[in-house]
Design an enzyme around this catalytic site. Structure first.
Site, short mmCIF file in Angstrom:
data_model
loop_
_atom_site.label_atom_id
_atom_site.label_comp_id
_atom_site.label_asym_id
_atom_site.label_seq_id
_atom_site.Cartn_x
_atom_site.Cartn_y
_atom_site.Cartn_z
N TRP A 6 27.37 -1.26 63.07
CA TRP A 6 27.77 -0.02 63.74
C TRP A 6 28.75 0.80 62.92
O TRP A 6 28.64 2.03 62.84
CB TRP A 6 28.31 -0.31 65.14
N ASP B 88 35.92 2.58 67.58
CA ASP B 88 34.70 2.51 68.38
C ASP B 88 34.81 1.25 69.25
O ASP B 88 34.72 0.14 68.75
CB ASP B 88 33.48 2.42 67.45
N LYS C 207 27.66 -0.64 77.91
CA LYS C 207 27.84 -2.06 77.59
C LYS C 207 28.72 -2.73 78.65
O LYS C 207 28.40 -3.78 79.16
CB LYS C 207 28.46 -2.25 76.21
C1 LIG Z 1 25.81 0.40 71.30
C2 LIG Z 1 26.82 0.77 70.29
C3 LIG Z 1 26.85 2.05 69.70
C4 LIG Z 1 25.78 3.10 69.93
O1 LIG Z 1 25.76 3.55 71.18
P1 LIG Z 1 24.71 4.66 71.64
O2 LIG Z 1 25.23 5.00 72.99
O3 LIG Z 1 23.36 4.02 71.66
O4 LIG Z 1 24.78 5.77 70.68
C5 LIG Z 1 27.87 2.35 68.82
N1 LIG Z 1 28.81 1.45 68.52
C6 LIG Z 1 28.80 0.21 69.06
C7 LIG Z 1 29.87 -0.75 68.68
C8 LIG Z 1 27.81 -0.16 69.96
O5 LIG Z 1 27.81 -1.39 70.50
#
Ligand SMILES: *Cc1c(COP(=O)(O)O)cnc(C)c1O
Length: 369
Positions: free
Chosen positions: A104, A174, A198
């Site tokens: 990511w 993030d 998530k």
């Molecule tokens: C799932 C995820 C993303 C991407 O998320 P989207 O909503 O699909 O753009 C980015 N960073 C992390 C750490 C993730 O787990």
């Protein structure tokens, strides 16, 4: 009813607490005696405004968000923020520093490079299994920001126990896959963001927490829907927000609060992940987790079966047996293989114990063949 529900270890979108789903069901036709559901209401209505403000207040309370931060509701997911971050924070800076510890943060750096010069603080070493020593990082105070991914969902690597040392450059985190999984320290942070799907609700809502002094550095080409300044000026109502997503997150936040808040949730998450890692570590190598123990994720437990390289035939058998025991979505990310058990907040200790029981049973069946 309960027997029809699967034990869902998906990496995201992921399991929501039953209490939240039942509440949504109860309010689906008639929210708050208004005779409509939330997703049918105007986002400019007084009632929706109250829901939005309550949701912001709950995030502030549960995460202990300092007063000098704004809380925004955006769209475009975590991936949208990969672009929004440089589009909003570049200012007069030439470059931004990136800590790449997995899939990511790697994607984030790639996307950001369209809008700012990206420097990686170390050369990422594959396969991703650790966070390299901070003393060896090369970064500087001229950067617009220092970016990191607090939990690498694909590789199961989490920054613990604290965030990177930033040397006075704003940190950008993030937290998509460990949002409110543990208490969070905003020290040194400039932006903290994540998608809701998530740990905090449904896909479509992106929560962005921004330090006020960083607002107003957006580039001229920054789209209005991606502009923190524009969003703050409109209390996240520049255009139609993901109303259903905000409603879902509102219910999840109330559920977290009722559970005792982030410290209580964290202790439970430690127990859940500790149970699975304990089985891995006591299996004489039958189960193998490649991640440096200091950085093992409490959210996404990634491991191979049948030794470090993994035996795909055994892994397939394991997943098949899990499905027969009502457990789904245990397959590792296609780029990594093996097994990934995502133990987000909504996964209960009892559900984790069912997985643990299957792991022990499977080990007995196949470890000595
Ligand atoms: C799932 C995820 C993303 C991407 O998320 P989207 O909503 O699909 O753009 C980015 N960073 C992390 C750490 C993730 O787990």
């Amino acid at each position: 009813m309960a027997s029809e529900r699967k034990i869902n270890f998906a990496a995201g979108p992921a399991k929501l607490p039953e209490e939240v789903l039942l509440k949504m069901q109860e309010e689906q036709l008639n929210y708050n005696n208004l005779g409509v559901s939330v997703i049918e209401m105007s986002h400019r209505s007084k009632e929706f405004g109250a829901l939005l403000n309550e949701t912001i207040a709950l995030i502030r309370e549960l995460m202990n968000v300092p007063d000098n931060f704004e809380i925004l509701f955006m769209q475009g997911g975590g991936s949208g923020q990969f672009a929004a971050i440089p589009l909003n924070l570049k200012g007069n800076h030439e470059h931004a520093d990136y800590i790449v510890t997995g899939a990511w943060s790697s994607k984030a750096a790639e996307e950001a490079a369209k809008y700012i010069k990206v420097k990686k603080v170390f050369t990422p070493a594959k396969p991703y299994v650790t966070v390299p020593d901070q003393e060896k990082w090369v970064h500087d105070e001229k950067a617009a920001y220092l970016y990191y991914c607090a939990n690498e969902t694909v590789h199961g690597i989490e920054f613990t126990p604290s965030s990177p040392e930033s040397h006075d450059v704003p940190l950008v985190a993030d937290v998509s896959s460990n949002f409110m999984a543990r208490p969070f320290d905003f020290k040194d942070h400039g932006v903290v963001f994540g998608g809701a799907q998530k740990n905090l609700g449904a896909a479509g809502l992106t929560i962005v927490i921004v330090r006020k002094d960083l607002i107003g550095k957006q580039q001229d080409v920054t789209p209005a829907v991606f502009s923190y300044k524009e969003m703050i000026a409109n209390n996240s109502l520049y255009n139609t927000p993901p109303t259903g997503g905000i409603y879902t997150t509102n219910l999840v936040l109330k559920w977290i609060k009722a559970k005792g808040g982030l410290q209580a949730i964290y202790e439970l998450n430690l127990k859940k992940s500790g149970l699975i890692y304990g089985i891995i570590d006591n299996s004489n190598g039958f189960y193998h987790c490649a991640v440096d123990k200091r950085y093992r994720s409490i959210m996404n437990v990634c491991f191979r079966i049948g030794g470090a390289a993994g035996n795909e035939e055994l892994e397939e058998k394991f997943i098949k047996g899990a499905v027969e025991r009502n457990m789904i979505s245990l397959k590792g990310h296609r780029s990594v293989g093996g097994i990934r058990a995502s133990l987000y907040n909504a996964i209960t200790l009892e559900e984790t114990q069912i997985l643990a029981t299957w792991m022990l049973e499977f080990e007995k069946l196949y470890a000595n063949q």
